[in-house]
Enzyme design. Sequence first.
Site, PDB file in Angstrom:
ATOM      1  N   CYS A 163      36.219 -26.003  40.119  1.00 40.08           N
ATOM      2  CA  CYS A 163      36.503 -26.636  41.406  1.00 40.08           C
ATOM      3  C   CYS A 163      35.920 -25.358  42.556  1.00 40.08           C
ATOM      4  O   CYS A 163      36.316 -24.073  42.296  1.00 40.08           O
ATOM      5  CB  CYS A 163      37.773 -26.524  41.655  1.00 40.08           C
ATOM      6  SG  CYS A 163      38.536 -26.798  43.024  1.00 40.08           S
ATOM      7  N   CYS A 192      39.359 -24.038  44.204  1.00 38.74           N
ATOM      8  CA  CYS A 192      40.310 -22.910  43.401  1.00 38.74           C
ATOM      9  C   CYS A 192      39.646 -22.469  42.179  1.00 38.74           C
ATOM     10  O   CYS A 192      40.505 -21.286  41.638  1.00 38.74           O
ATOM     11  CB  CYS A 192      41.677 -23.488  43.136  1.00 38.74           C
ATOM     12  SG  CYS A 192      41.550 -25.104  41.802  1.00 38.74           S
ATOM     13  N   CYS A 201      40.366 -32.054  40.560  1.00 39.61           N
ATOM     14  CA  CYS A 201      41.005 -30.685  40.226  1.00 39.61           C
ATOM     15  C   CYS A 201      42.416 -30.716  39.644  1.00 39.61           C
ATOM     16  O   CYS A 201      43.040 -31.131  40.593  1.00 39.61           O
ATOM     17  CB  CYS A 201      40.584 -29.588  41.254  1.00 39.61           C
ATOM     18  SG  CYS A 201      41.567 -28.208  40.854  1.00 39.61           S
ATOM     19  N   CYS A 224      44.562 -27.771  42.358  1.00 40.03           N
ATOM     20  CA  CYS A 224      44.311 -28.007  43.645  1.00 40.03           C
ATOM     21  C   CYS A 224      44.332 -29.474  44.134  1.00 40.03           C
ATOM     22  O   CYS A 224      44.620 -29.768  45.247  1.00 40.03           O
ATOM     23  CB  CYS A 224      43.786 -27.305  44.580  1.00 40.03           C
ATOM     24  SG  CYS A 224      41.941 -27.743  44.403  1.00 40.03           S
ATOM     25  N   ASP A 231       9.663 -18.606  37.710  1.00 37.56           N
ATOM     26  CA  ASP A 231      10.670 -18.682  36.587  1.00 37.56           C
ATOM     27  C   ASP A 231      10.440 -19.738  35.794  1.00 37.56           C
ATOM     28  O   ASP A 231      10.842 -20.843  36.234  1.00 37.56           O
ATOM     29  CB  ASP A 231      12.023 -18.251  36.634  1.00 37.56           C
ATOM     30  CG  ASP A 231      12.931 -17.936  35.313  1.00 37.56           C
ATOM     31  OD1 ASP A 231      11.970 -18.260  34.437  1.00 37.56           O
ATOM     32  OD2 ASP A 231      13.815 -17.948  35.545  1.00 37.56           O
TER      33      ASP A 231
END
Lengths: 461, 245
Positions: free
Chosen positions: A210, A213, A232, A235, A358
């Site tokens: 999340c 949170c 979530c 929260c 990369d």
Amino acid sequence: MLRTILAIIAAKIIIKLSRRFGNQGTVMAGRVARRLDPGILRKLAGRVEKQIIIITGTNGKTTTSNMIAQILNADGHKIVHNRAGANMLNGITTAFIGATNLTGSRSWDYALLETDEANVAPLLKEVDAGVLLVTNFFRDQLDRYGELDYTIGLIKEGVKGRRLRLWLNADDPLMSSFPQDTGLPCSYYGFDETPYDTLENHNSREGRYCMLCGEEIEYLRFHFAQLGVFRCPKCGNQNPEPDFVATDLQLDQGIAMKVNEIPIKSPYQGFYNAYNLLAAVALTRGLGVRDAVIQEALARFQPQAGRMERFSVGEREATLILVKNPTGFNQSLQALLQDGRSKNLFLALNDNAADGRDISWIWDADLEVLAEPGAGITILVCSGLRSGDMAVRAKYAGVDSGVIEIESDLEAGIKKTLGGTGQVGYILSTYTALFQCRKILLGMQSEPSVKAEPRRAYQKS
Amino acid sequence: MAQFNIAHLYPDLMNLYGDRGNLICLKKRLAWRGHECRIQSVGLGQAIDFDNMDMVFMGGGSDREQGLVYEDLITRAEAFFDAIEAGLPVLCICGAYQLLGESYIAADGQKLQGLGFFDFITRGSEPRLIGNILLETQLNGRNTTVVGFENHGGRTYLDDPRLEAFGRVVKGYGNNGQDGSEGLKYHNLIGTYLHGPLLPKNPVVADFYISAMAERRGLTATITPLYDSIENFAHQQVKYKILTS
């Protein structure tokens, strides 16, 4: 004033010359103009009368902004629009100069600026945008910006304190923190349940945690990658209510869906393009464009260079596809495997700045599907500046070493590929090799005894 | 034919930049020699028996994820370190490598604890050290080059006299961009900033792990050479690029 005119003239000459030599990179013109007149972008952008629209995000920027451009053009607006690959400040400056007159006094209704995530903040310092649309966040070109969290942070910092409306993807949990952290008004677009959803996702998924949170997010369903219906448990953070919701998605032939009950049809393919369509519809409806104009513009809009573009070489068909990150690579491979014919496959991997220095990301893509029974790969030619890495990836994906060929030179590689015994050719390339590959294919296509006109993907002949 | 067990620590959290390429590589190279390889994912709070492992792999993660991993791993630190002392082959990349030290001190002065296996610290700083890198090292008594890509903000300083670097930097930054060292090597543990597919294009390093695993099982005869022409081509292509850039 004189300085501005000088800068415009110099840049216009460079644009002309670079076109004459068939060069796609027009970034140089903007660079020179900015050196001659550092305020040039601000001045020219000040000529946009209605609104400046910025499009950013990992995937789909180019397609989404092209769709929006198509709609705004069809609606009779004058627009300025930068092209794919020229999406940093120099490239954007080039776009304005290409569209203005010698005195820099031409005005437009809209500016449509596709830009890199890291370029949002510098761009907003020079242009007063009214809208910022974010497509999605996937892992892409990490070497340029470090980690994804950091990239998201860059955008949030960039928009803070500006007077902007944000258009966000309601299905991307990585966007959850935007309203709270920016304090800006947000509008959302997202998908309802679709028949293509899955309950589990094994692909390279971002944002398991999340953004508010840090708890692990629960998903009810996935549309694709980390885009889905989430919540979530700690929260309560969940998908925001979308202002524009897409329903009735069908991906069988092209894309068909409804956005807030408006039927939309497009010759594009794939779920990721359905998101691009949805974003384009949402944003242009938000600007007040009529439904009929949007519907008609999108129905006519064809995929462009490297987005599944089709060529005929000799008796065979070859499809050119741009790949630039694991998600896009996986989608391209899926599309390729849906083709039941035997295939000559070409994979070009470059590591220039615009490709990402990369090349590790190729290990996050699921090339293993190429080794599955029925994949029908007759020859796999690895090419480009990092042909070796591509070949190693293919070998460890389980592709038979006897099928893998290394030919770093693009032209020789494409010729070898299309000389294979497969019924059809697929040419996959990273960004900086794409235009060269396209030129080579066009050249092979116009060789004697071959049809002269390029056949664009999905165009009915 | 034997079965080897490799623990992949925190694959959900510590898996940046194609790190899984290393496991794909080990699995294939074992298979080509007739061995089976089982990769066991170990997440937060999940049990792991280091005594029954032939190897442990942990990749890089973002700062937040590294914090979660530390909290979990510290509870098993003792068993983990005992296994390392006993010669367990371990590969730790980037963030996982930094975790082996005393601490990570961020640019703003904030201090994140490490497992403290070794006496070294890492300091976060700008700019990030990014680019292709070429090392020289010695593995199984053979001089070899190692190629890869590094992308790290942290500067690591090895102050522990027991520690040797994984390699000497020929071109690139390495541990801190100053002292020419890259990574660390201790018994069969390698910590390194070379992220992503380190093993596939450095088959010598991959086979260092395979022979270490085999030796611990008393299977030394089974490390037959493989036909590595594609791998070696990729290695040479990057090496050439680095040396001529």
